[in-house]
Design an enzyme around this catalytic site. Structure first.
Site, short mmCIF file in Angstrom:
data_model
loop_
_atom_site.label_atom_id
_atom_site.label_comp_id
_atom_site.label_asym_id
_atom_site.label_seq_id
_atom_site.Cartn_x
_atom_site.Cartn_y
_atom_site.Cartn_z
N LYS A 13 -12.52 4.96 1.48
CA LYS A 13 -11.46 5.94 2.02
C LYS A 13 -10.47 6.34 1.02
CE LYS A 13 -10.00 2.32 4.68
NZ LYS A 13 -10.99 1.20 4.35
N ARG A 127 -13.88 -4.23 -8.65
CA ARG A 127 -13.09 -2.88 -8.84
C ARG A 127 -11.61 -3.14 -9.60
NH1 ARG A 127 -10.89 -0.57 -3.09
NH2 ARG A 127 -9.88 -2.51 -2.69
N ARG A 161 -6.60 -5.66 -7.67
CA ARG A 161 -5.96 -6.09 -6.70
C ARG A 161 -6.09 -7.49 -6.29
NH1 ARG A 161 -6.93 -1.90 -1.62
NH2 ARG A 161 -6.56 -3.84 -0.52
N ARG A 172 -11.03 -10.07 4.96
CA ARG A 172 -10.86 -8.77 5.38
C ARG A 172 -11.78 -8.27 5.96
NH1 ARG A 172 -9.98 -6.70 -0.58
NH2 ARG A 172 -9.55 -4.79 0.26
P1 AMP Z 1 -5.92 -1.74 2.23
O1 AMP Z 1 -5.32 -1.22 0.94
O2 AMP Z 1 -5.70 -0.62 3.38
O3 AMP Z 1 -6.95 -2.42 2.24
O4 AMP Z 1 -4.77 -2.77 2.91
C1 AMP Z 1 -4.47 -4.01 2.08
C2 AMP Z 1 -3.70 -4.83 3.25
O5 AMP Z 1 -2.45 -4.54 3.66
C3 AMP Z 1 -4.52 -5.38 4.14
O6 AMP Z 1 -5.40 -6.17 4.07
C4 AMP Z 1 -3.33 -5.79 5.14
O7 AMP Z 1 -3.13 -7.06 4.94
C5 AMP Z 1 -2.31 -4.72 4.83
N1 AMP Z 1 -2.43 -3.48 5.77
C6 AMP Z 1 -2.55 -2.24 5.43
N2 AMP Z 1 -2.74 -1.46 6.42
C7 AMP Z 1 -2.39 -2.50 7.61
C8 AMP Z 1 -2.39 -1.98 8.71
N3 AMP Z 1 -2.43 -0.66 9.39
N4 AMP Z 1 -2.14 -2.91 9.75
C9 AMP Z 1 -2.00 -4.34 9.28
N5 AMP Z 1 -2.17 -4.55 8.10
C10 AMP Z 1 -2.34 -3.50 7.09
#
Ligand code: AMP
Length: 218
Positions: A13, A127, A161, A172
């Site tokens: 994404k 990554r 990360r 996740r």
């Molecule tokens: P991402 O970078 O999109 O994979 O997000 C990393 C982490 O941020 C996720 O595993 C959640 O802990 C938190 N997070 C990001 N977006 C959301 C969301 N829309 N709702 C709840 N938690 C979020």
């Protein structure tokens, strides 16, 4: 043009969103990036978010909705926006609908990147990114041409990360199946959902997305 990119962690994404920022002047609204910034600044929100994120769990809906509302309503994006990582629950999708309706804005496309879960673990575990310009790399699939030097900016510091550990990745993916996948029928019902093959290479996925965006005159 306003769109949502959906898909499990590691589906690509962020990569596709960044390309659309460059090619179409859209604004990327990535909740994960916003939260990581809060964590690195050590704000109150960041302190709360860091632990939940490291465990691979979701932050409370109200908190995320407030954060995204601030960005969507700020009117910073003249050509439209790409939501990357939001919505992640049905409650967030409903809140987004209300937000957009109140603002007289439309959602033009919801694009799902379909991927094979086993491949995701390998993608995510390896990554890393340039600490200076954010360019993405991978231990196996996409190493910098010169070891330890970023191809894009020459930077020599790289970051990983905190939630790209196998344990957090499994958590996740489970959260995605249980809390985020129920969004798909929500968008399918209103006819907005389109799916692309996220296992293809980056350029091919980009082409699939472009043909959806250009279908109705873009
Ligand atoms: P991402 O970078 O999109 O994979 O997000 C990393 C982490 O941020 C996720 O595993 C959640 O802990 C938190 N997070 C990001 N977006 C959301 C969301 N829309 N709702 C709840 N938690 C979020």
């Amino acid at each position: 043009m306003n769109l949502i990119l959906l898909g499990p962690p590691g589906a690509g994404k962020g990569t596709q969103a960044k390309r659309l920022v460059d090619s179409r002047g859209l604004k990327q609204l990535a909740t994960g990036d916003m939260l990581r910034e809060e964590v690195s600044k050590g704000t109150e929100l960041g302190q709360k978010a860091g632990k939940i994120m490291a465990e691979g769990k979701l932050l409370p809906d109200e908190l995320i909705i407030d954060m995204i509302m601030h960005h969507v309503l700020s009117g910073e994006q003249k050509n439209g926006f790409i939501l990357d990582g939001f919505p992640r629950t049905v409650a967030q999708a409903e809140a987004l609908d209300h937000m957009l309706a109140n603002k007289g804005m439309d959602l033009d496309h919801v694009i799902e990147l379909q991927v094979d879960e086993d491949a995701l673990v390998a993608r995510l575990v390896g990554r890393f990114a340039c600490g200076k310009c954010g360019a993405g790399y991978h231990d196996v699939f996409h190493k910098p041409t010169q070891d330890g030097v970023c191809d894009q900016c020459g930077g020599t510091e790289f970051t990983r990360r905190a939630d790209d550990t196998e344990q957090a990745i499994r958590a996740r993916l489970q959260v995605y199946r249980q809390q985020t996948m129920p969004i798909l029928p929500y968008y399918r019902r209103c006819g907005a959902l389109k799916s692309v093959d996220g296992m293809a290479d980056i350029a091919d996925v980009a082409q699939q997305i472009d043909s959806i965006l250009d279908e109705n005159g873009g």
